[in-house]
Scaffold this active site. Structure first.
Site, PDB file in Angstrom:
ATOM      1  N   LYS A 131       0.877  -1.181   0.000  1.00 42.33           N
ATOM      2  CA  LYS A 131       0.000   0.000   0.000  1.00 42.33           C
ATOM      3  C   LYS A 131       0.905   1.218   0.000  1.00 42.33           C
ATOM      4  CE  LYS A 131      -4.284  -1.644   1.669  1.00 42.33           C
ATOM      5  NZ  LYS A 131      -4.391  -2.397   2.926  1.00 42.33           N
ATOM      6  N   HIS A 134       0.035   7.194   2.548  1.00 47.00           N
ATOM      7  CA  HIS A 134      -0.837   8.349   2.302  1.00 47.00           C
ATOM      8  C   HIS A 134      -0.886   9.246   3.535  1.00 47.00           C
ATOM      9  CE1 HIS A 134      -4.082   6.511   4.613  1.00 47.00           C
ATOM     10  NE2 HIS A 134      -3.768   5.369   4.006  1.00 47.00           N
ATOM     11  N   HIS A 137      -1.070   8.344   7.234  1.00 45.65           N
ATOM     12  CA  HIS A 137       0.075   7.815   7.989  1.00 45.65           C
ATOM     13  C   HIS A 137       0.925   8.900   8.628  1.00 45.65           C
ATOM     14  CE1 HIS A 137      -0.526   4.392   5.080  1.00 45.65           C
ATOM     15  NE2 HIS A 137      -0.563   3.788   6.249  1.00 45.65           N
TER      16      HIS A 137
END
Ligand code: ARG
Length: 569
Positions: A131, A134, A137
């Site tokens: 992942k 983004h 985080h």
């Protein structure tokens, strides 16, 4: 000299003189001393109602009686006001104490060996494989990083853990997809985005062709069984994810000591499961193995699914035990969003039921959600802001501002990077962590108001004052700092060490962020209202000392929350 200690000793002595036979020692008096909210009530105050029971007198009588018995060279006066004994420290002595200490310690001002021999583990960032990083985080990464730096600053032995989300059936699907449609070159070039594309395609095609799901399951089993090909691909996926993430970590200046994530505990859960069984905590429920938590008003913690698979919670139990055995931690902090409040309450309760005494040191440091200019983020709806993009845009915007404000600045690129990234980090750490954050460009990058650029700019301004001042060899006359605007700066510098400690007690880096703003504001007020380059050289020297201490303290404060401080902007 520590004023608080001195004053408590004087107070204890005065009590003895004024009330013969009374037993109040200096330590007890120190515990009663307060810092009044307003300088008009002195620097320290002894609320005498706390003494009235022991001394059998009304507070005003006590404060009146004590006032006459206290004097010292560092005290301008002691006043008795309605049961309060107010101590006024001589301004020049106070400034001298605070500033000389700050100057002597320099960049280590505020640090200490509070944590000697104590171990702290911090679980932060903890990203999921395949992942992309983004803005959701940002908080865990920067709160964790700030706590890490602050604990180090106070002499603790700190271990930063990126508890990677690297286990789950989706990785089997990803390998299946890669085997069918992927190739190495494309994934190397496209990074995580490419892996996500493969995964999305897999899920779309699996709707038409359910046989794909079997393939995915088979590959997942292969990972679990340690099949070399499966492991090779999976580990390579991890490398690709981390390479992507590392670009962001580098920009943010964030590092870790361990990347032991969920899969690291594959072979470490059995002892925990055995212990749960031995202690009669495991109950079967529709084929699953659970720990009931009804007595604590919580749903059960699921330890094994009916197909025997372990869960997120199982791994976290094994991880806590491993961290205890490996790091012998005093504190084990989990910097994770509040969506996982229940998860952590459950596993902490299970650890308590297991009788793991050391689990008292485990703490969930939770925080709120991030949205972007009024829009919540949603992967499913494609509303997602990648952190790398956000940081790069911020750098670009900072570059444009510099181009406009100071086109002749040297190393503009470097400075823009520090400002752009610092603005974002500052914004993320500005409010109490439990508050949700709504990120707005104009609020983050504003050079005025309570922003990172404002604080950084104040630091650069103090550097510029010092460059202009050049050398000044006179001995400082600290009475030149008696004006309220100078005193406000001195008081804040004085408060810095305890602010760091309070921030750690509450796992709240925002206290440092706020502190940096307060200090910047106070310094700017001093800068506008007082001529630092005074004609009187002794006064000038004192003001320069104040400027140096303020500059260094701002820089240290920003550094502790992971933000740089350029000398010129
Ligand atoms: N990877 C998880 C997530 O993204 C966070 C892990 C936090 N750490 C832990 N030990 N559970 O939600």
């Amino acid at each position: 000299m520590d004023f608080k200690t001195e004053i408590s000793a004087l107070a204890a002595e005065a009590i003895k003189t004024a009330f013969p036979g009374a037993e109040i020692d200096a330590e007890t008096a120190a515990g009663m001393l307060e810092t009044p909210p307003d300088q008009a009530m002195g620097d320290y105050a002894l609320p005498c109602f706390k003494l009235s029971k022991t001394l059998r007198k009304g507070p005003p009588m006590i404060s009146d009686a004590l006032a006459g018995h206290i004097s010292a060279p560092f005290l301008d006066r002691v006043e008795s006001v309605k049961g309060y004994l107010n101590f006024f420290v001589n301004r020049a002595t106070y400034s001298e104490e605070v500033l000389e200490k700050a100057l002597k310690m320099g960049e280590s001002y505020g640090s200490g060996n509070d944590g000697e021999g104590k171990n702290i583990v911090i679980d932060y960032s903890s990203i999921n494989i395949a992942k992309r990083f983004h803005i959701g985080h940002l908080s865990t990464t920067m709160i964790g990083n700030a706590l890490y730096k602050m604990y180090k600053f106070l002499g603790y032995n700190v271990t930063g853990v990126n508890h990677l989300g690297d286990w789950g059936t989706q990785f089997g699907k990803m390998i299946a997809a890669y085997k069918r449609w992927g190739d190495r070159e494309t994934v190397i070039k496209g990074g995580v985005d490419e892996m996500v594309k493969l995964y999305v395609r897999f899920n779309t095609e699996a709707k038409e062709n359910p046989a794909l799901d079997d393939e995915g399951r088979a590959w997942f089993k292969a990972i679990e069984d340690g099949n070399p090909e499966a492991l090779e691909i999976f580990n390579w996926f991890k490398e690709v994810t981390l390479a992507d993430a590392n670009r962001v970590y580098d920009m943010l200046g964030v590092t870790f000591d361990s990347y032991a994530g969920e899969s690291f505990y594959n072979d470490k859960m059995q002892p925990v499961i055995d212990e749960l069984r031995e202690k009669n905590l495991l109950v079967e429920d529709k084929g699953a193995q659970i720990v009931k938590l009804d007595d604590y008003n919580m749903p059960p913690a699921i330890i094994l699914r009916s197909d025997g698979a372990t869960l997120y919670a199982t791994r976290d139990l094994a991880a806590a035990l491993y961290r205890h055995n490996t790091y012998n931690f005093d504190k084990n902090l989990y910097v994770v969003a509040y969506q996982q409040d229940l998860h952590f309450k459950q596993i902490f309760k299970v650890m308590e039921l297991l009788g793991w005494d050391w689990a008292k040191g485990c703490e969930h440091v939770n925080f709120g959600m991030v949205s972007f200019e009024g829009q919540t983020l949603s992967t499913r709806e494609g509303r997602i802001v990648y952190l790398e993009d956000l940081l790069n845009q911020s750098i670009e915007k900072a570059e444009a501002i510099i181009e406009e404000k100071s086109p002749n600045l040297e190393n503009k690129k470097e400075v823009a990077k520090t400002i752009g990234i610092g603005a974002v980090v500052f914004f993320a750490l500005y409010n109490g962590r439990i508050k949700d954050i709504d990120f707005w460009w104009d609020r983050a990058l504003n050079f005025e108001g309570e922003t990172g650029p404002y604080v950084m700019y104040t630091h650069a301004r103090s550097c510029s004052v010092l460059r202009k001042a050049g050398e000044c060899l006179a001995a400082p006359d600290y009475s030149a700092l008696n004006a309220p605007e100078a005193q406000a700066v001195v008081k804040l510098i004085d408060a810095f060490p305890e602010t760091i400690r309070l921030a750690l007690q509450r796992s709240e880096p925002s206290l440092i962020t706020r502190f940096s703003v307060e200090l910047a504001k106070a310094f700017n007020k001093f800068y506008y209202e007082s001529r630092i380059l005074d004609d009187d050289m002794s006064a000038r020297r004192a003001k320069i000392n104040l400027t140096i201490a303020a500059k260094t303290t701002i820089k240290t404060a920003l550094g502790l929350i992971g933000i740089g401080a350029p000398e010129r902007m």
